[in-house]
Design an enzyme around this catalytic site. Structure first.
Site, PDB file in Angstrom:
ATOM      1  N   CYS A 195       0.922  -1.170   0.054  1.00  0.00           N
ATOM      2  CA  CYS A 195      -0.059   0.131  -0.078  1.00  0.00           C
ATOM      3  C   CYS A 195       0.700   1.262  -0.026  1.00  0.00           C
ATOM      4  O   CYS A 195       0.491   2.341  -0.160  1.00  0.00           O
ATOM      5  CB  CYS A 195      -0.915  -0.173   1.076  1.00  0.00           C
ATOM      6  SG  CYS A 195       0.018   0.081   2.766  1.00  0.00           S
ATOM      7  N   CYS A 227      -2.211  -3.771   8.282  1.00  0.00           N
ATOM      8  CA  CYS A 227      -1.943  -2.536   8.675  1.00  0.00           C
ATOM      9  C   CYS A 227      -1.300  -2.706  10.374  1.00  0.00           C
ATOM     10  O   CYS A 227      -0.540  -1.830  10.407  1.00  0.00           O
ATOM     11  CB  CYS A 227      -3.076  -1.508   8.466  1.00  0.00           C
ATOM     12  SG  CYS A 227      -3.977  -1.582   7.259  1.00  0.00           S
ATOM     13  N   ASP A 242       2.165   2.584   2.589  1.00  0.00           N
ATOM     14  CA  ASP A 242       2.146   3.344   3.867  1.00  0.00           C
ATOM     15  C   ASP A 242       3.331   3.495   4.501  1.00  0.00           C
ATOM     16  O   ASP A 242       4.236   2.197   4.555  1.00  0.00           O
ATOM     17  CB  ASP A 242       1.193   2.757   4.622  1.00  0.00           C
ATOM     18  CG  ASP A 242      -0.197   3.215   4.118  1.00  0.00           C
ATOM     19  OD1 ASP A 242      -0.293   4.109   2.956  1.00  0.00           O
ATOM     20  OD2 ASP A 242      -1.314   2.728   4.433  1.00  0.00           O
ATOM     21  N   CYS A 292      -2.941   4.561   6.555  1.00  0.00           N
ATOM     22  CA  CYS A 292      -4.393   4.681   6.281  1.00  0.00           C
ATOM     23  C   CYS A 292      -4.819   4.574   7.939  1.00  0.00           C
ATOM     24  O   CYS A 292      -4.043   4.644   8.849  1.00  0.00           O
ATOM     25  CB  CYS A 292      -4.917   3.395   5.951  1.00  0.00           C
ATOM     26  SG  CYS A 292      -4.613   1.796   7.221  1.00  0.00           S
TER      27      CYS A 292
HETATM   28 FE1  FES Z   1      -1.647   0.443   4.282  1.00  0.00          FE
HETATM   29 FE2  FES Z   1      -3.208   0.332   5.967  1.00  0.00          FE
HETATM   30  S1  FES Z   1      -3.574   0.200   3.850  1.00  0.00           S
HETATM   31  S2  FES Z   1      -1.229   0.348   6.354  1.00  0.00           S
END
Ligand code: FES
Length: 145
Positions: free
Chosen positions: A33, A103, A35, A59
């Site tokens: 993702c 996550c 992140d 997120c």
């Molecule tokens: Fe990437 Fe939650 S979607 S950490």
């Protein structure tokens, strides 16, 4: 779909920020993702985590799990902190939807990366702690922000 605790920690995250001259800093990313999470630990001479802060470019579930993870590690010894798994964090939040479980791994990995940084700086061996797989250098993160 999210528990009240998740919503609370997402809307009002605890321990957001940075610690200057932290004892250990860990930055990890999720390749899927994109992140990113960074955790700062302030560890005293007795090996107790006196303060912890986090910053995330992630997120809502990542924010909530990091917030809860920081609450759980604060005041703990380094060895106790190592035992706080993403499952323990999710339990403390009354669960996460299955698609968001990954996550919660960011917080666990970031804590481990920060502990690794602390151990490396102090020439310590923390039993059970492995070199983080996805620790990201400062430079890379600045570029990504
Ligand atoms: Fe990437 Fe939650 S979607 S950490």
């Amino acid at each position: 779909m999210y528990s009240e605790k998740v919503m609370d920690h997402f809307s009002n995250p605890r321990n957001v920020g940075e610690i200057e001259n932290a004892s250990g800093v860990g930055t990890v990313g999720n390749a899927k993702c994109g992140d990113i999470m960074r955790i700062y630990l302030d560890i005293n001479a007795d090996g107790i985590i006196e303060d912890v802060k986090f910053k995330t470019f992630g997120c809502g579930a990542a924010v909530a799990t990091s917030s809860m993870a920081t609450e759980l590690v604060k005041g703990k010894t380094v060895n106790e902190a190592l035992l706080i798994t993403n499952k323990a964090v999710m339990d403390a939040l009354d669960g996460l939807p299955p698609v968001k479980v990954h996550c919660s791994l960011l917080a666990e990995e970031a804590i481990h990366a920060a502990l690794w940084d602390y151990a490396t700086k102090n020439n310590l061996v923390i039993e059970g702690l492995e070199k983080p797989k996805s620790d990201i250098g400062e430079e890379e993160v600045e570029e990504n922000y």
